[in-house]
Design a protein around this motif. Structure first.
Motif, short mmCIF file in Angstrom:
data_model
loop_
_atom_site.label_atom_id
_atom_site.label_comp_id
_atom_site.label_asym_id
_atom_site.label_seq_id
_atom_site.Cartn_x
_atom_site.Cartn_y
_atom_site.Cartn_z
N LEU A 134 0.70 -1.24 0.04
CA LEU A 134 0.03 -0.09 -0.06
C LEU A 134 0.96 1.24 0.36
O LEU A 134 2.29 1.45 0.56
N THR A 135 0.48 2.40 -0.78
CA THR A 135 0.95 3.22 -0.57
C THR A 135 0.48 4.51 -0.86
O THR A 135 -0.59 4.84 -1.48
N LEU A 136 0.25 5.76 0.31
CA LEU A 136 -0.72 6.87 -0.01
C LEU A 136 0.62 7.97 -0.57
O LEU A 136 1.46 8.19 -0.21
N LEU A 137 -0.16 8.81 -1.33
CA LEU A 137 0.59 9.53 -1.69
C LEU A 137 0.34 10.86 -1.81
O LEU A 137 -1.28 11.44 -1.53
N LEU A 138 1.20 11.66 -0.92
CA LEU A 138 -0.15 13.36 -0.34
C LEU A 138 0.49 13.96 -1.23
O LEU A 138 1.41 14.59 -1.84
N ASP A 139 -0.70 14.59 -2.25
CA ASP A 139 -0.63 15.53 -3.01
C ASP A 139 -1.05 16.83 -2.71
O ASP A 139 -2.03 16.89 -2.33
N LEU A 140 -0.37 17.93 -3.47
CA LEU A 140 -0.63 19.13 -3.27
C LEU A 140 -0.42 19.99 -3.89
O LEU A 140 1.55 19.70 -4.58
N PRO A 141 -0.50 21.11 -3.95
CA PRO A 141 0.14 22.04 -5.74
C PRO A 141 1.33 22.34 -4.98
O PRO A 141 1.91 22.60 -4.06
N ILE A 142 2.21 22.69 -6.31
CA ILE A 142 3.85 22.69 -5.86
C ILE A 142 3.89 23.94 -5.07
O ILE A 142 4.79 23.76 -3.62
N GLU A 143 2.86 24.84 -5.48
CA GLU A 143 3.32 26.26 -4.58
C GLU A 143 2.96 26.22 -2.92
O GLU A 143 3.72 26.77 -2.53
N THR A 144 2.32 25.91 -3.18
CA THR A 144 1.51 25.35 -1.10
C THR A 144 2.77 24.65 -0.97
O THR A 144 3.23 24.67 0.05
N GLY A 145 2.98 23.63 -0.99
CA GLY A 145 4.41 22.93 -0.80
C GLY A 145 5.89 23.32 -0.40
O GLY A 145 5.93 22.96 0.73
N LEU A 146 5.71 24.24 -1.53
CA LEU A 146 7.32 24.62 -1.53
C LEU A 146 7.60 25.84 -0.20
O LEU A 146 8.32 25.95 0.19
N ASP A 147 6.32 26.93 -0.38
CA ASP A 147 5.85 27.82 0.87
C ASP A 147 5.79 26.61 2.22
O ASP A 147 6.61 27.30 2.58
N ARG A 148 5.61 25.80 2.87
CA ARG A 148 5.49 25.18 3.55
C ARG A 148 7.05 24.62 4.00
O ARG A 148 7.85 24.90 5.03
N ALA A 149 7.22 23.93 3.13
CA ALA A 149 8.69 23.55 3.12
C ALA A 149 9.68 24.85 3.62
O ALA A 149 10.64 24.47 4.29
#
Length: 214
Positions: A134-149
């Protein structure tokens, strides 16, 4: 590849997808179901693997050739399988891993542009047919992810890549999920954490019940 008795669960996602918080949540769900869980990560998981992780994520070798990067990933993975993952699965334990080979297809294949057939050849050699259950892929827009990171910590060698790199990574992850939708489940990671974990809980509960009572 010998038949394993435990189950292998992986969590994938791009930068800022919230893997750390959700991996802890998944681990709790598994342990609350009475399962013995081995929690690990890639690259890493072993002493040698963690040394390779430092090479891959640190800034000392910023000009690393893409083939070198790919083969270091699989070298760490070979050690990880031999020392941690396969012994745990064969002992009937559940393995929960922060990233696995899907990340190689996404980052080195999609992001770096390495031919997918070369990655597949390494996968077949190193894994001998083993894939996550089983694999869970946490997906979100690139801009949102880079801002969080960017708010989290100093960026590693991958996190300083250009926007287009991460778009290719995300696109490849989604292609994998659409092609292998029995194994890979897409989680909308852009919503508040409580809603992310509601999605995860529903999938994990169904998977756990099927494996324990199916």
């Amino acid at each position: 590849m010998a038949v394993t008795k435990g189950k292998f669960v992986t969590v994938e996602g791009g930068e800022g997808a919230g893997k750390s918080s959700n991996l802890a949540f998944i681990r709790d769900l598994l342990e609350q179901s009475g399962l013995e869980v081995v929690f690990t990560r890639e690259p890493g998981g072993t002493a040698l693997g963690e040394d390779i992780r430092d090479l891959l994520l640190g800034h000392k070798h910023t000009g690393m050739a893409r083939d070198t990067e790919l083969m270091l990933m699989f070298a760490a993975r070979a050690e990880h399988l031999a020392r941690i993952i396969l012994p745990a699965l064969n002992a009937g334990k559940w393995v929960l891993c922060d990233r696995f080979t899907d990340a190689s297809y996404a980052y080195q294949g999609g992001g770096r542009g390495i031919d997918m057939s070369r990655i597949q050849a390494l996968e077949e050699w190193v894994q001998q047919g083993l894939k996550p259950d089983l694999t869970l892929l946490l997906d979100l827009p690139i801009e949102t992810g880079l801002d969080r990171a960017g708010q989290r910590s100093e960026p590693d060698r991958f996190e300083v890549e250009q926007h287009a790199f991460f778009e290719r990574v995300r696109s490849t992850y989604l292609e994998i999920a659409n092609r292998d939708n029995q194994r890979v489940h897409i989680i909308d990671a852009a919503v508040p954490l409580v809603q992310v974990q509601e999605q995860i809980r529903a999938i994990m509960n169904q998977f756990i019940q099927a494996e324990l009572h199916g």
